[in-house]
Design a protein around this motif. Structure first.
Motif, short mmCIF file in Angstrom:
data_model
loop_
_atom_site.label_atom_id
_atom_site.label_comp_id
_atom_site.label_asym_id
_atom_site.label_seq_id
_atom_site.Cartn_x
_atom_site.Cartn_y
_atom_site.Cartn_z
N SER A 66 0.83 -1.21 0.00
CA SER A 66 0.00 0.00 0.00
C SER A 66 0.86 1.25 0.00
N ASP A 67 0.29 2.35 -0.50
CA ASP A 67 1.00 3.63 -0.50
C ASP A 67 1.29 4.12 0.91
N LEU A 68 0.42 3.77 1.86
CA LEU A 68 0.66 4.15 3.26
C LEU A 68 2.00 3.63 3.75
N VAL A 69 2.30 2.37 3.44
CA VAL A 69 3.56 1.76 3.88
C VAL A 69 4.75 2.36 3.15
N TRP A 70 4.67 2.43 1.84
CA TRP A 70 5.85 2.81 1.07
C TRP A 70 6.13 4.29 1.07
N GLU A 71 5.11 5.12 1.34
CA GLU A 71 5.39 6.54 1.49
C GLU A 71 6.23 6.78 2.74
N LYS A 72 6.03 5.93 3.77
CA LYS A 72 6.82 6.05 4.99
C LYS A 72 8.28 5.69 4.72
N PHE A 73 8.52 4.74 3.82
CA PHE A 73 9.88 4.31 3.49
C PHE A 73 10.61 5.33 2.61
N LEU A 74 9.86 6.15 1.89
CA LEU A 74 10.46 7.19 1.07
C LEU A 74 10.90 8.36 1.96
N PRO A 75 12.00 9.03 1.63
CA PRO A 75 12.42 10.20 2.42
C PRO A 75 11.41 11.33 2.24
N PRO A 76 11.28 12.21 3.23
CA PRO A 76 10.30 13.30 3.13
C PRO A 76 10.47 14.15 1.88
N GLU A 77 11.70 14.29 1.42
CA GLU A 77 11.97 15.16 0.27
C GLU A 77 11.96 14.40 -1.06
N TYR A 78 11.36 13.20 -1.08
CA TYR A 78 11.46 12.36 -2.28
C TYR A 78 10.92 13.03 -3.53
N SER A 79 9.94 13.90 -3.40
CA SER A 79 9.34 14.51 -4.58
C SER A 79 10.34 15.36 -5.36
N SER A 80 11.38 15.85 -4.66
CA SER A 80 12.40 16.65 -5.35
C SER A 80 13.48 15.77 -5.98
N PHE A 81 13.48 14.47 -5.66
CA PHE A 81 14.49 13.56 -6.19
C PHE A 81 14.01 12.77 -7.40
N VAL A 82 12.72 12.46 -7.44
CA VAL A 82 12.25 11.59 -8.51
C VAL A 82 12.21 12.35 -9.82
N PRO A 83 12.53 11.70 -10.93
CA PRO A 83 12.54 12.35 -12.23
C PRO A 83 11.13 12.61 -12.73
N PRO A 84 10.98 13.39 -13.80
CA PRO A 84 9.66 13.71 -14.33
C PRO A 84 8.79 12.49 -14.64
N ARG A 85 9.43 11.36 -14.97
CA ARG A 85 8.65 10.17 -15.31
C ARG A 85 7.90 9.62 -14.09
N SER A 86 8.10 10.25 -12.91
CA SER A 86 7.41 9.79 -11.71
C SER A 86 5.90 9.83 -11.88
N LEU A 87 5.44 10.66 -12.81
CA LEU A 87 4.00 10.73 -13.06
C LEU A 87 3.48 9.40 -13.60
N GLU A 88 4.38 8.57 -14.12
CA GLU A 88 3.98 7.29 -14.68
C GLU A 88 3.95 6.19 -13.62
N PHE A 89 4.47 6.46 -12.43
CA PHE A 89 4.52 5.44 -11.39
C PHE A 89 3.11 5.13 -10.91
N SER A 90 2.82 3.86 -10.79
CA SER A 90 1.48 3.44 -10.38
C SER A 90 1.33 3.39 -8.87
N SER A 91 2.43 3.42 -8.13
CA SER A 91 2.37 3.32 -6.67
C SER A 91 3.62 3.91 -6.05
N LYS A 92 3.55 4.14 -4.73
CA LYS A 92 4.72 4.63 -4.01
C LYS A 92 5.81 3.56 -3.95
#
Length: 333
Positions: A66-92
């Motif tokens: 679930s996104d609840l679990v994996w968003e916790k594993f991502l660093p708080p600033e992850y949105s600034s690290f992921v490339p533009p193709r992140s819009l294609e990701f189906s889940s955290k």
């Protein structure tokens, strides 16, 4: 079906690593709990554990991914690290795996960021462009090149120098708390022949790692493997340099001090193949506290000529950068 239980005997639960069904307490099966409850339990574990428990059942798999679990594993600033193709990701989880498998370039391409897949700890590599390299602006000594095996736009190729020094630093707030880190220099030969480099064979360099403004730990490293795998145990640098200059076979020497030169106590770190076309040598280690550290602190690391030894002409290496990555469970210091 044999059952694997979570909990301790005080609450009537037991434990077994052989089963495929998990129960909580005396009679409640883990996979019969509401999915959000299962997610909250997994939330407090690690990415490695989440992937393992996902094999238990379809219900647990859905909760573990679930996104609840994996968003916790991502660093708080992850949105600034992921490339533009992140819009294609189906889940955290997919986003997490992308950052673990495919380092993201940050800070105008001068650094790369990735996650250590099993733990979620942050890893960085500082490109040669982000390091302070002595004489880098003199074309006779260094030149900037492109390299298809590098993740960065440019690498620094050593033409020839006598004085060698590379330094870098990173803010502690960028790193994972409560984590032991190693610092590595990432480099390779400019050519493939045995004589493609000069001045590095059996010439130990000084390496320093530590917090800015505080005493650094110092070690000795080689950028070319020693001829006989010799570990330089308690041998003076003067002896090492003399043996390298004369070309005599290397051998063990007793502890000694020649002309007041500094001695090497202990082993010298040798380079290892990374498997990606590059070599690395460990420069040192440091620890980021859970809560005692000041986020304004920086870690500085360097490699340079030994200050006591006579400097010699050096050439033939290409430097991609310095990598800061967490110590893995079971990894030796």
């Amino acid at each position: 079906m044999e059952q694997s239980q979570l909990g301790d005997s005080h609450y009537g639960g037991g434990s077994s690593r052989n089963g495929a069904v998990i129960t909580v307490g005396a009679s409640v099966r883990f996979d019969t709990l509401p999915e959000d409850c299962i997610s909250m339990v997994i939330y407090h574990t690690s990415p490695r554990v989440a992937c393992i428990v996902a094999l238990v059942s379809k219900t647990v798999k859905a909760a573990a991914e679930s996104d609840l679990v994996w968003e916790k594993f991502l660093p708080p600033e992850y949105s600034s690290f992921v490339p533009p193709r992140s819009l294609e990701f189906s889940s955290k989880k997919e986003m997490y795996m992308s950052l673990a498998d495919d380092p993201a370039l940050i800070e105008d391409g001068k650094k790369s960021f990735r996650l250590e897949k099993g733990s979620g700890k942050k890893c960085y590599m500082l490109s040669a462009m982000d390091l302070k390299i002595l004489w880098i602006h003199f074309f006779l000594y260094w030149k900037w090149n492109k390299d298809p095996e590098s993740k960065f736009e440019k690498v620094a190729q050593l033409r020839h120098v006598c004085s060698f020094e590379i330094r870098g630093k990173i803010s502690c707030e960028m790193l994972s708390k409560g984590t032991h880190y190693f610092v590595y220099l990432v480099f390779k030969r400019a050519g493939s022949g045995p004589d493609s480099t000069d001045g590095f064979r059996d010439m130990p360099m000084e390496a320093e790692v530590g917090f800015v403004g505080k005493e650094s730990s110092k070690t000795f490293v080689l950028l070319e493997p020693s001829w006989c795998g010799y570990r330089y145990s308690s041998v003076s640098l003067t002896t090492v340099f003399r043996e390298a200059r004369t070309g005599r076979p290397r051998m063990r020497f007793p502890r000694e001090e020649v002309d007041g030169e500094r001695e090497i106590d202990g082993s010298v770190e040798e380079p290892k193949n990374r498997g990606d076309g590059w070599s690395e040598v460990k420069l040192g280690k440091f620890y980021i506290n859970d809560d005692d550290g000041d986020d304004g602190d920086e870690i500085e690391f360097a490699i340079m000529d030994n200050q006591k030894g006579k400097r010699h002409r050096k050439s033939g290496l290409i430097f991609q950068g310095m990598e800061i990555r967490p110590m893995k469970e079971g990894e030796e210091d």
